[in-house]
Write a protein that holds these residues in place. Structure first.
Motif, PDB file in Angstrom:
ATOM      1  N   THR A 219       3.112   8.531   8.532  1.00 37.69           N
ATOM      2  CA  THR A 219       2.257   9.097   7.380  1.00 37.69           C
ATOM      3  C   THR A 219       1.148   8.006   7.315  1.00 37.69           C
ATOM      4  O   THR A 219      -0.032   8.201   7.124  1.00 37.69           O
ATOM      5  CB  THR A 219       3.051   9.414   6.017  1.00 37.69           C
ATOM      6  OG1 THR A 219       3.908  10.489   6.370  1.00 37.69           O
ATOM      7  CG2 THR A 219       2.226   9.858   5.149  1.00 37.69           C
ATOM      8  N   THR A 220       1.682   6.782   7.063  1.00 38.65           N
ATOM      9  CA  THR A 220       0.720   5.622   7.100  1.00 38.65           C
ATOM     10  C   THR A 220      -0.435   5.598   7.998  1.00 38.65           C
ATOM     11  O   THR A 220      -1.737   5.302   7.764  1.00 38.65           O
ATOM     12  CB  THR A 220       1.222   4.200   6.828  1.00 38.65           C
ATOM     13  OG1 THR A 220       2.363   4.515   5.984  1.00 38.65           O
ATOM     14  CG2 THR A 220       0.420   3.083   6.629  1.00 38.65           C
TER      15      THR A 220
ATOM     16  N   GLU B 189       5.529  -5.147   1.670  1.00 40.15           N
ATOM     17  CA  GLU B 189       6.150  -4.327   2.663  1.00 40.15           C
ATOM     18  C   GLU B 189       5.349  -4.042   3.735  1.00 40.15           C
ATOM     19  O   GLU B 189       4.173  -3.453   3.773  1.00 40.15           O
ATOM     20  CB  GLU B 189       6.874  -3.203   2.278  1.00 40.15           C
ATOM     21  CG  GLU B 189       7.876  -2.387   3.034  1.00 40.15           C
ATOM     22  CD  GLU B 189       8.499  -1.409   2.790  1.00 40.15           C
ATOM     23  OE1 GLU B 189       9.175  -0.678   3.509  1.00 40.15           O
ATOM     24  OE2 GLU B 189       8.610  -0.912   1.523  1.00 40.15           O
TER      25      GLU B 189
ATOM     26  N   GLY C 127      10.488   6.620   7.416  1.00 37.18           N
ATOM     27  CA  GLY C 127      10.035   5.223   7.151  1.00 37.18           C
ATOM     28  C   GLY C 127       9.454   4.422   8.268  1.00 37.18           C
ATOM     29  O   GLY C 127       9.077   3.337   7.990  1.00 37.18           O
TER      30      GLY C 127
HETATM   31  N1  LIG Z   1       2.452   3.801  -1.351  1.00 39.75           N
HETATM   32  C1  LIG Z   1       3.506   3.102  -0.713  1.00 39.75           C
HETATM   33  N2  LIG Z   1       3.698   2.154  -1.463  1.00 39.75           N
HETATM   34  C2  LIG Z   1       4.549   1.318  -0.841  1.00 39.75           C
HETATM   35  N3  LIG Z   1       5.287   1.332   0.169  1.00 39.75           N
HETATM   36  C3  LIG Z   1       5.027   2.435   0.920  1.00 39.75           C
HETATM   37  C4  LIG Z   1       4.045   3.299   0.359  1.00 39.75           C
HETATM   38  N4  LIG Z   1       4.121   4.235   1.306  1.00 39.75           N
HETATM   39  C5  LIG Z   1       4.984   4.114   2.455  1.00 39.75           C
HETATM   40  N5  LIG Z   1       5.465   2.805   2.136  1.00 39.75           N
HETATM   41  C6  LIG Z   1       6.597   2.186   3.028  1.00 39.75           C
HETATM   42  O1  LIG Z   1       6.052   2.058   4.289  1.00 39.75           O
HETATM   43  C7  LIG Z   1       6.818   2.456   5.411  1.00 39.75           C
HETATM   44  C8  LIG Z   1       6.391   3.544   6.076  1.00 39.75           C
HETATM   45  O2  LIG Z   1       6.192   4.690   5.363  1.00 39.75           O
HETATM   46  P1  LIG Z   1       5.646   6.122   5.886  1.00 39.75           P
HETATM   47  O3  LIG Z   1       5.568   7.144   4.928  1.00 39.75           O
HETATM   48  O4  LIG Z   1       4.445   5.974   6.624  1.00 39.75           O
HETATM   49  O5  LIG Z   1       6.790   6.511   7.174  1.00 39.75           O
HETATM   50  P2  LIG Z   1       6.842   7.934   7.823  1.00 39.75           P
HETATM   51  O6  LIG Z   1       7.180   7.548   9.394  1.00 39.75           O
HETATM   52  O7  LIG Z   1       5.986   8.841   7.630  1.00 39.75           O
HETATM   53  O8  LIG Z   1       8.381   8.432   7.257  1.00 39.75           O
HETATM   54  P3  LIG Z   1       9.011   9.980   7.196  1.00 39.75           P
HETATM   55  O9  LIG Z   1       9.417  10.441   8.240  1.00 39.75           O
HETATM   56  O10 LIG Z   1      10.029   9.592   6.117  1.00 39.75           O
HETATM   57  O11 LIG Z   1       7.987  10.640   6.399  1.00 39.75           O
HETATM   58  C9  LIG Z   1       8.112   2.913   4.650  1.00 39.75           C
HETATM   59  O12 LIG Z   1       8.989   1.473   4.740  1.00 39.75           O
HETATM   60  C10 LIG Z   1       7.818   3.080   3.239  1.00 39.75           C
HETATM   61  O13 LIG Z   1       8.691   2.906   2.302  1.00 39.75           O
END
Ligand SMILES: Nc1ncnc2c1ncn2[C@@H]1O[C@H](COP(=O)(O)OP(=O)(O)OP(=O)(O)O)[C@@H](O)[C@H]1O
Length: 299
Positions: free
Chosen positions: A54-55, A27, A50
């Motif tokens: 966080t990433t 993904e 998503g």
């Molecule tokens: N450890 C992981 N393994 C696989 N996929 C992941 C992992 N962490 C995040 N993802 C995927 O990466 C994408 C981005 O996730 P992320 O947590 O960075 O989003 P976000 O903007 O912080 O979301 P939220 O507002 O829900 O906290 C999502 O599709 C999530 O499912």
């Protein structure tokens, strides 16, 4: 929570990433992200669940090290972060945790006491951390991110679980840290009003891409809210309105940018036998900008 110690650098350089792409298994979470954070600047990061907030923060904080592209401090500097669950000793008191990490970083006693006071932690210090409420844990997490005397703070939804008073005082404290100690702050939240109140600029992320940037200082009243009697009238007016700049709808209200005289437009609507219930001119907010971007992306 993770605290990067880093070596001390005299010169404060900005924190940045260039063309960063992150794929988890199969993904794609981030695509070619260019981003920078300057000393003393507060940058908000907003986007749907998503989207990749966080990433992005984990990569900047050095928690995720496998990605394509480049992310680094130009100079070695310290980063304090609160991302997902803070790491602490749950069976120990708040005081034990703060003393432990302060000893690790050689934090002066006055600095630690100032952090405790500013984050309103003093009354919980004797309590075991596992018995803290979510809001208390978040405060402790921010305190632990600060004891390393960081040049940058990366805070993922730090006001989660906090009461309105707590949110107001934490945001004011972060503003003070940025302005008085020249700390660069990256903060994410789903509460757009909070992000707007504190940030110098706000980055909007959608589907792993930074799609737009907003500067929350605008006071120009160039946005119109046109509220119709009912959904039928709104639908009827759509062909006339939908091409207008920044057009969005919410319930029976159409919102769009419009600098000029409203009379000709209202006359055109009148010719269609549509008479809006209310016409309001106001300045645009982060919320307007956010939904405009989400709708534009969805088209
Ligand atoms: N450890 C992981 N393994 C696989 N996929 C992941 C992992 N962490 C995040 N993802 C995927 O990466 C994408 C981005 O996730 P992320 O947590 O960075 O989003 P976000 O903007 O912080 O979301 P939220 O507002 O829900 O906290 C999502 O599709 C999530 O499912």
């Amino acid at each position: 929570m993770r605290i990067n110690k880093g070596t001390k650098g005299e010169k404060k350089m900005n924190l940045k990433m260039n063309k960063v792409t992150k794929t988890y298994q199969h993904e794609r979470a981030l695509t070619e992200i260019d981003f920078h954070l300057n000393p003393g600047e507060i940058v908000g990061l907003v986007g749907p669940n998503g989207a990749g907030k966080t990433t992005l923060m984990k990569i900047l904080a050095g928690v995720i090290v496998q990605y394509e592209g480049h992310a680094a401090l130009e100079d070695s500097e310290k980063i304090g972060s609160l991302i997902e669950k803070p790491k602490y000793f749950p069976n120990r008191s708040g005081r034990y945790n703060l003393n432990y990490f302060s000893a690790l970083y050689g934090t002066p006693k006055e600095t630690l006491e100032e952090i405790i006071t500013s984050l309103d932690l003093r009354t919980y210090l004797k309590k075991k951390v596992k018995r803290y409420s979510l809001g208390m844990k978040q405060r402790l997490g921010i305190a632990l991110a600060l004891v390393s005397n960081p040049a940058y703070l990366i805070l993922d939804e730090p006001t989660n679980g906090m009461d309105p008073d707590g949110i107001r005082s934490i945001l004011a404290y972060l503003k003070k840290l940025a302005k008085e100690r020249n700390i660069g702050v990256l903060i994410s939240s789903h509460i757009l009003k909070d992000v707007e109140a504190i940030s110098d600029r706000v980055c909007i992320i959608k589907n792993g891409r930074l799609v737009s940037e907003y500067a929350p200082s605008s006071t120009i009243e160039n946005l119109i809210d046109l509220t119709f009697e009912d959904e039928k009238d709104l639908q009827h007016a759509l062909p006339l309105l939908r091409e207008l700049d920044g057009f969005t709808t919410h319930d029976t209200t159409a919102t769009f940018y419009f600098d000029g005289e409203m009379k000709p437009l209202l006359k055109q609507l009148g010719n269609l036998d549509i008479f809006p219930r209310e016409v309001k001119r106001r300045s645009a907010t982060l919320e307007d900008f956010y939904f405009e971007n989400m709708e534009r992306e969805a088209k």
